[in-house]
Scaffold this motif. Sequence first.
Motif, PDB file in Angstrom:
ATOM      1  N   VAL A  77       0.576  -1.322   0.209  1.00  0.00           N
ATOM      2  CA  VAL A  77      -0.092  -0.051   0.183  1.00  0.00           C
ATOM      3  C   VAL A  77       0.355   1.379   0.350  1.00  0.00           C
ATOM      4  N   GLU A  78       2.353   1.243   0.485  1.00  0.00           N
ATOM      5  CA  GLU A  78       3.253   2.711   0.693  1.00  0.00           C
ATOM      6  C   GLU A  78       3.512   2.683  -1.300  1.00  0.00           C
ATOM      7  N   LEU A  79       3.682   1.852  -1.446  1.00  0.00           N
ATOM      8  CA  LEU A  79       4.486   1.571  -2.887  1.00  0.00           C
ATOM      9  C   LEU A  79       3.172   2.662  -3.938  1.00  0.00           C
ATOM     10  N   VAL A  80       2.206   1.483  -3.621  1.00  0.00           N
ATOM     11  CA  VAL A  80       0.416   2.296  -4.802  1.00  0.00           C
ATOM     12  C   VAL A  80       0.241   4.111  -4.254  1.00  0.00           C
ATOM     13  N   ARG A  81       0.729   4.113  -2.893  1.00  0.00           N
ATOM     14  CA  ARG A  81       0.606   5.622  -2.510  1.00  0.00           C
ATOM     15  C   ARG A  81       1.746   6.567  -2.410  1.00  0.00           C
ATOM     16  N   LEU A  82       2.390   6.002  -3.052  1.00  0.00           N
ATOM     17  CA  LEU A  82       3.860   7.153  -3.402  1.00  0.00           C
ATOM     18  C   LEU A  82       3.721   8.316  -3.063  1.00  0.00           C
ATOM     19  N   ASP A  83       3.633   8.924  -3.561  1.00  0.00           N
ATOM     20  CA  ASP A  83       4.395  10.967  -4.221  1.00  0.00           C
ATOM     21  C   ASP A  83       4.321  10.885  -4.862  1.00  0.00           C
ATOM     22  N   LYS A  84       3.452  11.159  -6.297  1.00  0.00           N
ATOM     23  CA  LYS A  84       3.539  11.941  -7.768  1.00  0.00           C
ATOM     24  C   LYS A  84       5.140  12.861  -7.642  1.00  0.00           C
TER      25      LYS A  84
END
Lengths: 338, 464
Positions: free
Chosen positions: A181-188
Motif C-alpha cells: 500500500v505504501e508503494l501504491v500511495r507513493l507521492d507523485k
Amino acid sequence: MSFITEIQTFKSLSIVGLEKNTGKTVCLNYILKRLPLQFSVAVTSIGIDGESKDQVTGTFKPEIILREGTIFSTSESYYMRRQLLSELLEITDERSSLGRIVTAKVLRQGKVLLSGPSSSQALARWIDNVSKYGAKLTIVDGALSRLSSASPVISESLILTTGAAYSADMATLVRRTKFIVELVRLDKACEKVCTAFYEKEKGVWGLDLDGNIIDFQIESSLTIDKIKEDLTERTVAVFIAGALTDRFLEFICNSKRVGEIEIVVGDFTKIFVSEELYRVFRKKGGRLSVLRTSKLIAVCVNPTSPRGIVLDSDILCKKMHEAIKVPVYDIVKNVDSV
Amino acid sequence: MLFREILDIPCGIRFMLENLNLQSSYSRNLLLHSPMMVVKEDIERTYSILSSCYSRLYSDGGANTSSSLAALKHRLMGLRDITGTLGRLQRGVILDDVDLFEIKYTAILAGYVREAVYNMELEGVDIPDLGKVISVLDPDGMLIESFYVYDSYSKELGRIRADIRGLQGLSNPTGITQDRLLELLEKERLLERDIRENLSAILKNHITEIKAAMDAMGYLDLLLAKCLQIKTIGLCIPAVSGDSTTQYRGMFHPYVVHLYEKENTTATHKKTFQPIDIKFGIESLSIIGANMGGKSVVLKMTALNQLLFQFGFGVAAQNAVIDIKEEIRLCIGDDQDLHSGLSSFAGEVKAIDDVIKRINVGEKMLALIDEPARTTNPIEGTALVTALLDILRGKNLSLLLTTHYNISGDFFRRLRVRGLVDGKMDYTLVETTEGEIPQEAINVARSLGVDELWLTKAEQILKT
C-alpha cells in the motif's frame, strides 16, 4: 463516500489480489452487483480467470456474474461456454492463450468465464477500444500476484485484495500489505521532474540543479554494475524508466548523497525491491516518487485461507485499517455492512 | 512461380513488399500466393485496371477522393481470413456464434466496400452482392455487425426467453421455479442449436460468393496499395512489348534511392541516383565498365522491374516497354552458397549451369549474371565467359552479364558504363564495339582515398 460511489468517479478500475484465494472474484462480483443499474460497465480479466475451480489448489472459486447491459471481453473458447445470453459485438486482433478475444454485450444475466488480453499493453488497448460501446467504467480483473495490470498506465484506480492466503500470521499479513500500500500511495514527483522524465521510455536518467537532463548511458537498473561514477553526485533526481531493483537501490543507499536526491520511477508497478532494503533507504533519508499515481480505493481482506486457517475478521480489518489508513472490508463476511 | 517464391531473389523485391501499404493480412496472403503472370492479356488487363484506378485516385492530386479513400482503407482493415469458418461450413459443421458473426461481419463489410467502389467509380473491381447472406444473419434488418441467435428466428424462442426473464426477475425463487428455469434454459439451448443448424444449411449455399467477396476485397486492397506505391516511389505503368524488346527510360532502383534519402538526412554531401536507359531484345549483352560503375545495380533493377511487371506492380522507371518472360534468373554470386557448403565458384557455376538447362528446355528467359567466373584465374575465367556467351547464342533468351574480362568476338552486344568523367562517376550505359575493358580500378580506388603508396606502386608495375 461509500466505495461503490467512489468507483463510479473513475473511468477504469483494476482489482488485484496479492495472493490466490484472497477474494478477488468475490470482490468483483460484489461491485458488479451493486453498481447502479443504469451505470454501464465493461469488464475483462488479464489471463485466465473466472474458473469455477482454482486450477492450483482445487478449491471452490466463485464465477463471475454479469447482468444485462454489461460489456465483456473473453477468449473465444470461454465465450462458447457462457451461461448467459449475449450479443457478439467484435472479434479483436488480440489473442490470449485460449484463442482470440471477443467482446460482447450481455442481453440476459448469467455466468461467464473471463480471460481477456494477457499483456499490459494489450489491456490498455482494450480499455481504449471498448470505450466505443459507451461503458462509463472499465474493470480489469487483474492477475494474481501480478500488480502490473493495476498500473496507472492501464487503470486510474485500484482495489487490492489480501488475506490469510497471503500470510497466515496476522502481523505479517498486515506488515506485508502495508508495504504494498505504501508503494501504491507513493507521492507523485514534482512537475519539473515529471516534465523532465515523462517521455523517457528506457534507460537511467538524472536531473541536475540547473534543470539539465543527464543520460547515464545505461540500459536499465540491472546493468548498474557498468557505472563507475556516483550517480548522485551531480543530480537532484534519478529516474529509472524500467524496473527499480534491489541492486540499484543498494547502489543508491551506498552513496553519500542518498538523503539529498529523489529516486523516480514510472509508477508503483515498476518497483521490485525488498521491504528491508526499502526501509534502510528511507531511514537514510532516501525519497522515492512516481510519475503516475493510481487511486487506491479500498483494500479487501479474506480472513480464510484454502488451508483452513481462519483469522478474526474484525480484528484483521481494524489492524489493517490502522496500519494503512485506507478503507478495509471483509467482503465475504460483511457483504451488507460495507 | 508464386510471389512468395521470388522474395529471396536479391534484387529488392522484398523492399517493395514491405513498402506496400496493405490494410489486411488477408490481402498480403493473397499476394504471396498469387502466380506470376505470363499471358499478355492478363498483364494488359491488370495494368488497365491499375492505370484507371490510379488516375481516378490521384489525377487531381487526390483532393476529390482522399476522404473516401481513407474511409475505404480503414474499412479494409477489417477484412479477415474466414476461410477456416467457410471450410467448417463446407464440411457440414454447425457453425457457432463466433463463426456466424464472422460471416455476417464479412458480408456487411462487402456491402460497404461494394458501395464505396461504386461511389468512387473504381473500374475493374467487382465485389459480389452478399445481400442474401446479410438478410439471413440480420433478420431484424438492423445492418449492424453484431450477432446472436435473435428472438425473431423463432416465435417459440422469443416466448421461452421472455419466460426465463420472468423467472430470473423473481425476488424469492423457490425450488420449483429453479427447476422450471433450468428446463427453459435447456429448451432455449436446443432451440438455438436447431436455428444455428438451419442457418448453417442456408449459408452453405453461399460459400462461393463469400469467398469471392473476400478475394475481391483483398485484390482491391492490393490495388489501392499498388496505386499508393506508384505515387510515393514515382513508379510508372509499363506497356507490354509487341516485338520481344524491352526498353527502360530513366530506370532506377527504389531501395537504393531509399537508402540515399535516408543517408541524405544527415550527410552534408547529398547523393542522387542517376537513372539509366537500357534496351535489349532476345540477345546476349555484356556490360563492362569501371568498378563502382553500377553494373550490378543495373542487373538488380532489371530483375526487379521484370518481376514487378509480371506481378502487376508499378515499375521503377520513367517509362518502360517490357517483354514477357517465363523465367527470370538473377545470378549475383552472393555468399548464400555458404549455407549449402559450396565454394563461391562452385555455387556460381552450378547456378549458371541451371540457367543453361532451363534454356535448353525451351523456356523464354531473362537471365542476369553478375561477373561470372570472377573468383577464378583470368585465363580460364575469360574462356568460360566467352564460351557461355557462345553457347547461349540463338536461344530464346535475353542475357545480360557483367564482366571485367576481355571477351573478344562480335556475336554479342556490348554496353559500357561511361565511367569517371572529371573525377565523377557517370553511370550512363553507352553502346560499344570494343572488347577492351576500361582500366579505371586504380582511379576509382584513388577517389576512395586509399593508401597512395599502394596505388603508385601498382601504376609503376602496370607501366613495366
